[in-house]
Scaffold this active site. Sequence first.
Site, PDB file in Angstrom:
ATOM      1  N   ASN A 120       0.870  -1.171   0.000  1.00 12.43           N
ATOM      2  CA  ASN A 120       0.000   0.000   0.000  1.00 12.43           C
ATOM      3  C   ASN A 120       0.907   1.222   0.000  1.00 12.43           C
ATOM      4  OD1 ASN A 120      -1.644   2.139   0.454  1.00 12.43           O
ATOM      5  ND2 ASN A 120      -2.800   1.182   2.109  1.00 12.43           N
TER       6      ASN A 120
ATOM      7  N   ASP B 114      -6.436   5.895  -9.013  1.00 12.65           N
ATOM      8  CA  ASP B 114      -7.876   5.771  -8.781  1.00 12.65           C
ATOM      9  C   ASP B 114      -8.439   7.150  -8.426  1.00 12.65           C
ATOM     10  OD1 ASP B 114      -7.760   3.057  -9.277  1.00 12.65           O
ATOM     11  OD2 ASP B 114      -7.411   2.539  -7.166  1.00 12.65           O
TER      12      ASP B 114
HETATM   13  N1  SAM Z   1      -0.741   2.945 -13.397  1.00 17.33           N
HETATM   14  C1  SAM Z   1      -1.476   1.906 -14.120  1.00 17.33           C
HETATM   15  C2  SAM Z   1      -1.826   2.377 -15.494  1.00 17.33           C
HETATM   16  O1  SAM Z   1      -1.701   3.588 -15.740  1.00 17.33           O
HETATM   17  O2  SAM Z   1      -2.209   1.558 -16.343  1.00 17.33           O
HETATM   18  C3  SAM Z   1      -2.722   1.454 -13.330  1.00 17.33           C
HETATM   19  C4  SAM Z   1      -3.789   2.472 -13.116  1.00 17.33           C
HETATM   20  S1  SAM Z   1      -5.167   1.829 -12.164  1.00 17.33           S
HETATM   21  C5  SAM Z   1      -6.495   2.853 -12.586  1.00 17.33           C
HETATM   22  C6  SAM Z   1      -4.723   2.279 -10.517  1.00 17.33           C
HETATM   23  C7  SAM Z   1      -3.898   1.207  -9.831  1.00 17.33           C
HETATM   24  O3  SAM Z   1      -3.456   1.664  -8.552  1.00 17.33           O
HETATM   25  C8  SAM Z   1      -4.683  -0.065  -9.561  1.00 17.33           C
HETATM   26  O4  SAM Z   1      -3.981  -1.169 -10.091  1.00 17.33           O
HETATM   27  C9  SAM Z   1      -4.787  -0.128  -8.039  1.00 17.33           C
HETATM   28  O5  SAM Z   1      -4.825  -1.453  -7.542  1.00 17.33           O
HETATM   29  C10 SAM Z   1      -3.535   0.609  -7.622  1.00 17.33           C
HETATM   30  N2  SAM Z   1      -3.578   1.208  -6.271  1.00 17.33           N
HETATM   31  C11 SAM Z   1      -4.585   1.929  -5.753  1.00 17.33           C
HETATM   32  N3  SAM Z   1      -4.274   2.356  -4.508  1.00 17.33           N
HETATM   33  C12 SAM Z   1      -3.025   1.892  -4.243  1.00 17.33           C
HETATM   34  C13 SAM Z   1      -2.160   1.984  -3.118  1.00 17.33           C
HETATM   35  N4  SAM Z   1      -2.529   2.648  -2.025  1.00 17.33           N
HETATM   36  N5  SAM Z   1      -0.959   1.390  -3.177  1.00 17.33           N
HETATM   37  C14 SAM Z   1      -0.587   0.712  -4.297  1.00 17.33           C
HETATM   38  N6  SAM Z   1      -1.357   0.600  -5.392  1.00 17.33           N
HETATM   39  C15 SAM Z   1      -2.566   1.169  -5.374  1.00 17.33           C
END
Ligand code: SAM
Length: 229
Positions: free
Chosen positions: A105, A128
């Site tokens: 996280n 997100d």
């Molecule tokens: N960066 C990638 C792309 O541009 O294709 C993925 C974008 S996706 C909409 C957002 C990603 O962030 C998801 O895979 C989600 O699981 C991850 N994520 C969200 N909150 C997070 C956190 N606190 N720590 C690590 N990853 C996180």
Amino acid sequence: SDHLLEYPKSPNDMDWSKLYPAIMPPKSNINSKTASPKVEIADIGCGFGGLLVSLATEFPDKLILGMEIRVQVTQYVEDRIIALRQQHAASEQKLYNNIAVLRANAMKFLPNFFEKGQLSKMFFCFPDPHFKARKHKARIITSTLASEYAYLLRPGGVVYTITDVKDLHEWMVKHLEEHPMFKRLSKEWEDSDKCVQIMRKDTEEGKKVERNQGDKFVACYVRLEKPEY
Ligand code: SAM
């Protein structure tokens, strides 16, 4: 949920050789006098790893780490990297040994993984959006987290952001703009920077937005040497 995630007590407690076996010596072999390479580029919320894979060949001599909270997605990226390493194992360059993924996280304990000033680039690609006002505090860029990112980045280091959500773009710009350790980089800088192109084109989300002919909002900030108020 992330309550089962494990974090090193400090960056020194991390055994990076598990992530970069071809490059990093096992922790037990490192003594305090030998300088071993360190992760310099972090992709926060790396998703399916498109950015990592492109950065691997763009920066073959830098260690690059993707951080991702979802178990299956992290596993997918790990398998993807292992396959790429195997495909290139016989070649002279032995590409893709410099990228790795870690389930974490990224909103918690980043300073447990990285030292002050260790990073030269941090990527926040299509984070997100958390649309509802009561969810805004869950966004990956806030004033508090911006201070943490400034701590981890060296002076001259860059925070890269891209999103297709205008409201989130404005939110990220507001919080980085207000922060005394960050200054926005110009449109000309963005146009000439290789990484901006890569995050527009090679992220899985960037490709999806392209197919849907959506907008992509970019904002990049340099980490200053001294605060500017
Ligand atoms: N960066 C990638 C792309 O541009 O294709 C993925 C974008 S996706 C909409 C957002 C990603 O962030 C998801 O895979 C989600 O699981 C991850 N994520 C969200 N909150 C997070 C956190 N606190 N720590 C690590 N990853 C996180």
